[in-house]
Write an enzyme that holds these catalytic residues in place. Sequence first.
Site, short mmCIF file in Angstrom:
data_model
loop_
_atom_site.label_atom_id
_atom_site.label_comp_id
_atom_site.label_asym_id
_atom_site.label_seq_id
_atom_site.Cartn_x
_atom_site.Cartn_y
_atom_site.Cartn_z
N ASP A 57 20.73 -32.41 -0.53
CA ASP A 57 20.82 -32.13 0.91
C ASP A 57 20.10 -30.82 1.51
O ASP A 57 20.47 -30.00 0.75
CB ASP A 57 22.36 -32.24 0.90
CG ASP A 57 23.07 -31.90 2.21
OD1 ASP A 57 22.38 -31.37 3.18
OD2 ASP A 57 24.24 -32.27 2.59
N TYR A 146 19.06 -30.84 19.37
CA TYR A 146 18.01 -31.53 18.70
C TYR A 146 16.75 -30.68 19.00
O TYR A 146 15.91 -30.43 18.47
CB TYR A 146 18.02 -32.81 18.95
CG TYR A 146 16.98 -33.57 18.22
CD1 TYR A 146 16.94 -34.00 16.84
CD2 TYR A 146 15.79 -34.09 18.92
CE1 TYR A 146 15.74 -34.82 16.11
CE2 TYR A 146 14.79 -34.84 18.15
CZ TYR A 146 14.61 -34.84 16.88
OH TYR A 146 13.71 -35.90 16.23
N LYS A 150 14.31 -28.16 16.99
CA LYS A 150 13.00 -28.74 16.70
C LYS A 150 12.17 -27.70 17.33
O LYS A 150 10.97 -27.42 16.87
CB LYS A 150 12.74 -30.21 17.45
CG LYS A 150 13.47 -31.07 16.71
CD LYS A 150 12.92 -31.48 15.17
CE LYS A 150 13.55 -32.56 14.53
NZ LYS A 150 13.16 -32.79 13.07
N1 LIG Z 1 11.61 -41.61 14.80
C1 LIG Z 1 10.96 -40.98 15.93
O1 LIG Z 1 11.11 -41.49 16.83
C2 LIG Z 1 11.08 -39.60 15.53
C3 LIG Z 1 10.41 -38.77 16.82
C4 LIG Z 1 10.33 -37.32 16.43
C5 LIG Z 1 10.81 -36.77 15.13
N2 LIG Z 1 11.14 -37.46 14.36
C6 LIG Z 1 11.70 -36.62 13.21
O2 LIG Z 1 10.94 -37.35 12.17
C7 LIG Z 1 12.02 -37.00 10.81
C8 LIG Z 1 12.19 -38.51 10.09
O3 LIG Z 1 12.74 -39.09 11.23
P1 LIG Z 1 13.00 -40.82 11.18
O4 LIG Z 1 12.66 -41.39 12.40
O5 LIG Z 1 12.10 -41.32 10.00
O6 LIG Z 1 14.40 -41.02 10.70
P2 LIG Z 1 15.39 -41.60 9.51
O7 LIG Z 1 16.83 -41.78 9.89
O8 LIG Z 1 14.87 -42.99 9.39
O9 LIG Z 1 15.02 -40.86 8.07
C9 LIG Z 1 15.61 -39.58 8.27
C10 LIG Z 1 15.95 -39.30 6.88
O10 LIG Z 1 16.66 -37.77 6.80
C11 LIG Z 1 17.44 -38.20 5.61
N3 LIG Z 1 18.61 -36.66 6.05
C12 LIG Z 1 19.61 -36.84 7.02
N4 LIG Z 1 20.02 -35.46 6.92
C13 LIG Z 1 19.73 -35.01 5.56
C14 LIG Z 1 20.18 -34.18 4.72
N5 LIG Z 1 21.09 -33.11 5.10
N6 LIG Z 1 19.39 -33.93 3.67
C15 LIG Z 1 18.77 -34.60 3.27
N7 LIG Z 1 17.92 -35.72 3.82
C16 LIG Z 1 18.83 -36.01 5.05
C17 LIG Z 1 18.41 -39.23 6.17
O11 LIG Z 1 19.23 -39.73 4.97
C18 LIG Z 1 17.09 -40.18 6.04
O12 LIG Z 1 16.70 -40.93 5.13
C19 LIG Z 1 13.19 -36.53 11.38
O13 LIG Z 1 12.99 -34.96 11.23
C20 LIG Z 1 13.16 -36.78 12.79
O14 LIG Z 1 13.82 -35.77 13.60
C21 LIG Z 1 11.38 -38.68 14.53
#
Ligand SMILES: NC(=O)c1ccc[n+]([C@@H]2O[C@H](COP(=O)([O-])OP(=O)(O)OC[C@H]3O[C@@H](n4cnc5c(N)ncnc54)[C@H](O)[C@@H]3O)[C@@H](O)[C@H]2O)c1
Length: 253
Positions: A57, A146, A150
Amino acid sequence: MTSRAVVLGGASGIGAATARALAAAGHAVTVADLTEEGAGAVVDDLPGTGHAARRCDVTVETDVDALLSEAGADGNLTAVVNSAGSSTLGLLTELDEAEFRRVVDICLHGAFLVLKHAGRHVADGGAICSLTSLNARQPAAGFGPYCAAKAGLVMLTEVAALELAPRGVRVNAVSPGLVDTPLTAPAMDIPGVREDYLANTPLGRAGTAAEVADAVLFALTTPWLTGEAIDLNGGAHLRAYPDVHGHVVRAFG
Ligand SMILES: NC(=O)c1ccc[n+]([C@@H]2O[C@H](COP(=O)([O-])OP(=O)(O)OC[C@H]3O[C@@H](n4cnc5c(N)ncnc54)[C@H](O)[C@@H]3O)[C@@H](O)[C@H]2O)c1
């Protein structure tokens, strides 16, 4: 000896795609997430050998320390990627304080813990990459914690790049726009949200997790790049952020 990479938040979406890209590039990859089972499901499909699944975590310092101490124990940890993230929806005037703290805890405090312990255990000349967001530079009503977290992570990336440069450790970030993953799936079910995103994206489509992973690998492997947050969003930063909160209000009142 095969170099090791660690991907936190690697059980899903962009993190899982990055683990696959790092394994394909020849790294032994440690995939870490909230459950070892989730991380293990990704590890089972990785090409190559030496991979590991761990529970971590990012908001718990003892977890992050243990993960990165173990991965760096043989002096061969060359890449750390932090993809852990979570969001929420609510106007600032209505948002629970606990929900604000939860999102900032994962996206900023957790990112600090990863930078702290990655910075201690990554080998000289290694690289760290965090996932920030289009919301680091583009505000969105209803996404206060958020956006703030970020944006804070972009500055933390710059500070870490300064502090770790003497050891040749490079610190960068990738800031994606809309990528279809479990994180964004609930918003995409709301009428009008996807259309609004795409209308605000000059290239007219969402990105893929594999495309973001390619950018993360670029950030990890480009020798003269540090302190940078790479915008990867089909040009969406050139327009406005979609009115996600407005679509929610129209759909659900
Ligand atoms: N998908 C998008 O459109 C998008 C856009 C901009 C930024 N992001 C960023 O990219 C990253 C990945 O996002 P994603 O879309 O793959 O999301 P996702 O939800 O598919 O994956 C995120 C992962 O983070 C894990 N997680 C959450 N809290 C946690 C914690 N406390 N400790 C350890 N793991 C934890 C979750 O279990 C999950 O496996 C994130 O930081 C997100 O903010 C995503």
